[in-house]
Design a protein around this motif. Structure first.
Motif, short mmCIF file in Angstrom:
data_model
loop_
_atom_site.label_atom_id
_atom_site.label_comp_id
_atom_site.label_asym_id
_atom_site.label_seq_id
_atom_site.Cartn_x
_atom_site.Cartn_y
_atom_site.Cartn_z
N ASP A 1 -5.28 -1.40 1.92
CA ASP A 1 -5.58 -2.62 2.67
C ASP A 1 -7.05 -2.61 3.09
OD1 ASP A 1 -5.80 -0.91 4.86
OD2 ASP A 1 -3.77 -1.34 5.56
N GLU B 1 -3.45 0.46 -3.94
CA GLU B 1 -3.59 -0.87 -3.37
C GLU B 1 -3.86 -0.79 -1.86
OE1 GLU B 1 -4.02 -3.61 -4.81
OE2 GLU B 1 -3.52 -3.02 -6.86
N MET C 1 0.85 -1.20 0.00
CA MET C 1 0.00 0.00 0.00
C MET C 1 0.88 1.25 0.00
SD MET C 1 -2.97 1.17 2.71
CE MET C 1 -1.85 1.72 4.00
#
Length: 532
Positions: A228, A226, A1
């Motif tokens: 979480d 990206e 991330m």
């Protein structure tokens, strides 16, 4: 991330896949020919570029169209052309000459103190890139979004966004753009979130991944690549609390339009014909009570194009009412284009394309047609004669027409006093333009600001009451329009005079609803009955 901070350019939060607009690298594998051939190739490239820009401008609206026209004008600018021609004559290739001119002309704008003017340098880069792409033989295929996506770029060029289906754009994220860039302005007009000034390399890093674009806070904005599960859950909560495109819903919008004692009223929106046909109605609006059409005349929109716009708007309205205010020859507004309007509206013939387009579009939704600047029965009858003439023309062209309801904008005192006669001559609805009626009643034609502060003047109230009573006696719909955010505090008095429908500019719609919901009409109804 990965989380990157930037500057919020348009508020909102979205989650989605990321697609990059990559402007690539120019200048590879160039072969420079003799100056005469290079100049000829440049001239041909300019012709092709202008043709592409003109095609784009036919679909663009408002500021977007202005940008494209600016780009065309730059390609025709003598100093710009001479700069390129001189460099080609000195032995440079056409593409290199254009790139050099881009640096010079964009650099001049970039050095201006005004931030908005500095941002217009991107228009120079955009049009020069188009010409260079043609000279280099690079394909100019635009990105085709197969799914709603967050768009990222090092810097957005205007033409990057013109050819995209804007319904597929979830948000915009840029490495360099500012809050007054074209991309930021477009994002705000579309109501989608945008973050700018993320820093070099962020767009390339985000491409092909899933991301959260969060510009819901005033001070900061982030692009989370990206994310979480915890970040996604947090973003989902924010999105659940906001409307589509990040607009926070006002809980009042979902409440029924009822006064404290249970009297129902209705709210309509006011808008312009140049607005996006697919733009949803503002929160709480039951339809469009005033669609202004001056731009139709100013832009010389032909009949077929008018019909297509109206057809699309009606089909997108899901059955909601749309009342179109035809343009008037008197050009009653004190706008900069008034003289131009009067020049173009010499004779009724110029109205026929608009009337014919309205007649053709009527079957596609709940269309109403309103004629403004009606001083009396003679003016009204003349309008209906024009309608009959247009209907006969359409019949000869093979169209079967079922006319929509026709009504009158009550913007002059004489129309208010003659409301009953107008109804008897065929007016099927009356829309009282409260601001214009105030201007003409109180001799404030040249001072609209003063008129706004006096829309509840006793003389205006008496005229409105006369219209409401005549409409009620004849069983005809009547409503108040011309309501702005500045005048809403003075509008509840008309609820007590019997008005039950109000057409309001979008910004004033919910504030007016809140005011009307606080009213109690039992006493005013009693007073009205005793007067009768």
């Amino acid at each position: 991330m990965y989380t990157f901070a930037g500057v919020p350019a348009s508020k909102g939060i979205v989650i989605g896949p990321v697609e990059q607009i990559d402007h690539g690298t120019t200048g590879l594998h160039r072969i420079v020919c003799d100056p005469f051939r290079e100049r000829a190739l440049y001239d041909v490239a300019v012709v092709l570029a202008k043709d592409e820009l003109r095609r784009l401008s036919q679909r663009a609206k408002g500021p977007d169209a202005d940008i494209l026209l600016f780009q065309i004008a730059l390609l025709e600018d003598e100093s710009f052309t001479n700069e390129i021609g001189d460099y080609i004559a000195a032995g440079a290739g056409g593409a290199a000459a254009v790139e050099r001119a881009e640096q010079i002309f964009a650099g001049r704008l970039s050095n201006v103190d005004d931030e908005y003017i500095r941002e217009r340098s991107v228009d120079v880069c955009d049009v020069c890139r188009r010409v260079v792409d043609i000279l280099d033989g690079r394909p100019r295929r635009r990105l085709h979004l197969k799914r709603p996506s967050i768009l990222v770029a090092d810097r957005f060029f205007p033409s990057d966004l013109f050819s995209l289906d804007r319904r597929m754009i979830l948000g915009l994220a840029s490495n360099q753009d500012s809050t007054v860039s074209h991309a930021a302005i477009m994002a705000r007009s579309m109501g989608i979130p945008a973050v700018v000034q993320l820093g070099d390399g962020v767009a390339a890093l985000a491409a092909g991944h899933r991301a959260i674009l969060d510009a819901s806070d005033n001070g900061t904005a982030t692009l989370v690549i990206e994310p979480d599960g915890a970040h996604v859950a947090q973003a989902d909560c924010k999105i659940a609390q906001s409307r589509l495109h990040g607009r926070t819903p006002d809980p009042v919008a979902a409440l029924p339009c009822l006064t404290k004692d249970g009297t129902a009223f209705r709210l309509l929106a006011a808008t312009n014909a140049s607005s996006d046909p697919e733009e949803p109605l503002p929160q709480g609006a039951a339809g469009i009570g005033l669609l202004r059409t001056e731009s139709i005349i100013l832009d010389d929109i032909p009949e077929d194009a008018q019909f297509e716009r109206l057809q699309e708007k009606l089909q997108c309205s899901d059955g909601a009412m749309i009342a179109v205010r035809t343009c008037d020859t008197n050009a009653d507004d004190d706008s900069p284009w008034t003289a131009e309007m009067r020049k173009r509206l010499q004779g009724h013939r110029l109205f026929w394309p608009q009337i014919k387009a309205l007649l053709r579009a009527a079957p596609y939704g709940d269309l109403r047609v309103l004629f403004p600047m009606i001083a009396g029965v003679e003016d009204w009858d003349t309008c209906l004669q024009e309608v009959d003439t247009c209907r006969e023309e359409l019949r000869r062209e093979g169209h079967e027409i079922t006319p929509p309801p026709f009504g009158c904008i009550v913007d002059m005192p004489s129309a208010a006093l003659l409301a009953g006669e107008l109804i008897e001559h065929g007016a099927q609805m009356l829309a009282i333009d409260i601001e214009d009626l105030t201007r003409y009643t109180l001799a404030l034609v040249q001072d609209s600001d003063a008129a706004v502060s006096r829309v509840d003047n006793p003389a205006v109230q008496r005229l409105v009451k006369e219209v409401v009573q005549q409409a009620k006696a004849h069983g005809v719909e009547v409503y108040l329009c011309g309501i702005t955010i500045e005048s809403i505090s003075r509008i509840p008095v008309y609820l007590h005079l019997g008005v039950r429908t109000f057409s309001v500019e979008p910004a004033a719609l919910l504030p007016l609803k809140k005011l009307l919901m606080e009213e109690t009409l039992e006493q005013s109804e009693t007073d009205s009955g005793s007067e009768a």
